[in-house]
Motif scaffolding. Sequence first.
Motif, PDB file in Angstrom:
ATOM      1  N   UNK A  22       0.832  -1.121   0.114  1.00 18.62           N
ATOM      2  CA  UNK A  22      -0.005  -0.151  -0.001  1.00 18.62           C
ATOM      3  C   UNK A  22       0.859   1.212  -0.130  1.00 18.62           C
ATOM      4  N   UNK A  32      -9.144   8.492  -1.567  1.00 20.51           N
ATOM      5  CA  UNK A  32     -10.554   8.160  -1.660  1.00 20.51           C
ATOM      6  C   UNK A  32     -10.930   6.666  -0.962  1.00 20.51           C
ATOM      7  N   UNK A  33     -10.117   5.850  -1.268  1.00 14.73           N
ATOM      8  CA  UNK A  33     -10.980   4.445  -0.757  1.00 14.73           C
ATOM      9  C   UNK A  33     -10.548   4.475   0.678  1.00 14.73           C
ATOM     10  N   UNK A  91     -11.849   2.615   3.120  1.00 18.70           N
ATOM     11  CA  UNK A  91     -11.470   1.502   3.694  1.00 18.70           C
ATOM     12  C   UNK A  91     -10.124   1.397   4.233  1.00 18.70           C
ATOM     13  N   UNK A  92      -9.372   1.718   3.607  1.00 20.13           N
ATOM     14  CA  UNK A  92      -7.949   1.452   3.895  1.00 20.13           C
ATOM     15  C   UNK A  92      -7.598   2.467   5.078  1.00 20.13           C
ATOM     16  N   UNK A  93      -8.306   3.343   5.394  1.00 18.33           N
ATOM     17  CA  UNK A  93      -8.004   4.040   6.640  1.00 18.33           C
ATOM     18  C   UNK A  93      -8.438   3.556   7.898  1.00 18.33           C
ATOM     19  N   UNK A 133      -8.477   0.551   9.152  1.00 17.29           N
ATOM     20  CA  UNK A 133      -7.986  -0.783   9.769  1.00 17.29           C
ATOM     21  C   UNK A 133      -7.199  -0.514  11.251  1.00 17.29           C
ATOM     22  N   UNK A 188       0.596  -3.525 -10.192  1.00 15.65           N
ATOM     23  CA  UNK A 188      -0.367  -3.230  -9.149  1.00 15.65           C
ATOM     24  C   UNK A 188       0.023  -2.153  -8.309  1.00 15.65           C
ATOM     25  N   UNK A 242      -1.748   1.333  -7.645  1.00 18.19           N
ATOM     26  CA  UNK A 242      -2.024   1.767  -6.066  1.00 18.19           C
ATOM     27  C   UNK A 242      -1.635   3.298  -6.004  1.00 18.19           C
ATOM     28  N   UNK A 292      -7.537   5.792  -7.751  1.00 12.83           N
ATOM     29  CA  UNK A 292      -8.948   5.526  -8.207  1.00 12.83           C
ATOM     30  C   UNK A 292      -9.020   6.054  -9.968  1.00 12.83           C
ATOM     31  N   UNK A 294      -9.157  -1.259  -3.886  1.00 11.06           N
ATOM     32  CA  UNK A 294      -8.519  -1.216  -2.515  1.00 11.06           C
ATOM     33  C   UNK A 294      -9.521  -1.964  -1.586  1.00 11.06           C
ATOM     34  N   UNK A 295     -10.940  -1.746  -1.812  1.00 12.06           N
ATOM     35  CA  UNK A 295     -11.749  -2.877  -0.942  1.00 12.06           C
ATOM     36  C   UNK A 295     -11.190  -4.262  -0.865  1.00 12.06           C
ATOM     37  N   UNK A 302      -7.990  -4.852   0.774  1.00 10.22           N
ATOM     38  CA  UNK A 302      -8.200  -4.643   2.302  1.00 10.22           C
ATOM     39  C   UNK A 302      -8.964  -6.011   2.860  1.00 10.22           C
ATOM     40  N   UNK A 334      -0.698  -0.488  13.003  1.00 10.07           N
ATOM     41  CA  UNK A 334      -1.127   0.075  11.792  1.00 10.07           C
ATOM     42  C   UNK A 334      -2.457   0.849  11.729  1.00 10.07           C
ATOM     43  N   UNK A 335      -2.311   2.015  10.912  1.00 12.16           N
ATOM     44  CA  UNK A 335      -3.267   2.683  10.684  1.00 12.16           C
ATOM     45  C   UNK A 335      -3.280   3.117   9.224  1.00 12.16           C
ATOM     46  N   UNK A 336      -2.700   2.449   8.374  1.00 14.29           N
ATOM     47  CA  UNK A 336      -2.495   2.468   7.074  1.00 14.29           C
ATOM     48  C   UNK A 336      -3.063   3.834   6.463  1.00 14.29           C
ATOM     49  N   UNK A 337      -2.277   4.654   6.526  1.00 11.47           N
ATOM     50  CA  UNK A 337      -2.540   6.063   5.852  1.00 11.47           C
ATOM     51  C   UNK A 337      -3.293   5.927   4.565  1.00 11.47           C
TER      52      UNK A 337
END
Lengths: 106, 106
Positions: free
Chosen positions: A86, A96-97, A99-101, A103, B20, B24, B28, B75-76, B79, B103-106
């Motif tokens: 990521x 935008x996506x 869902x990634x935030x 987690x 990929x 990423x 989008x 992205x969904x 995830x 993880x908060x995965x920016x």
Amino acid sequence: MTHAVDALAALAQETRLKVYRLLVEAGPEGLSAGLIGEELDLPPATLSFHLAHLARSGLVRSRQEGRFVIYSADFQNMNALVGYLTENCCGGRACAPSTLRKRKTA
Amino acid sequence: MTHAVDALAALAQETRLKVYRLLVEAGPEGLSAGLIGEELDLPPATLSFHLAHLARSGLVRSRQEGRFVIYSADFQNMNALVGYLTENCCGGRACAPSTLRKRKTA
DNA sequence: GCGTCATTTCCATTATTCTGGAATCGTGGA
DNA sequence: TCCACGATTCCAGAATAATGGAAATGACGC
């Protein structure tokens, strides 16, 4: 990069993915090769092949314990892998996506 | 399960992983097949093969836009894949591998 | 040292995946 | 309608991975 491909290839196989998930569930204590083989009903040669693959990839560690070899998931390396996938998401722009935030990964 | 294996297999290949990650980064809006091929210097047949693989796996979407086909990361699904890999971590018990929590995965 | 049991290595067979040139399809502009 | 161009499909050769029986290794208790 090569590491990431290796790690992904390690998981991209039904048997190995089952083994890995079993080890994730087992936690840091891990499981012996024998127990894994019993649980998944695999011939020793096949199991050993797949365990070696997982270990080479870094996603799984092994330690000798008496006559047993104990395997366990390496959570740090898995996390590094996820981070890599990521990286640079959306080129740094607002992402935008959503869902990634969300987690928090229990 | 099969989905997870497919997704992982899709990423477990140098060219596809590059594609990929490019997507990423692009976010989008995505990129046309042509642009991807240019960026990574791939013959059309090879690129198409890999794009199809990624799309089948669900990690990448495609949409037609005029004469171009635009690919973008899903992205969904990525995830969901990560969630699957860490499911039942440590059997629900307090989870020693702390890195997984941060993880908060920016 | 010897037998036992856990795990790994060896090996050959089978199956799957990657690669890219050439031909084809599809869309839009003239 | 015809052409140009982007993208995909077809195909076949080359490479890589999975499987599991049999033999070898390694560790422990006696």
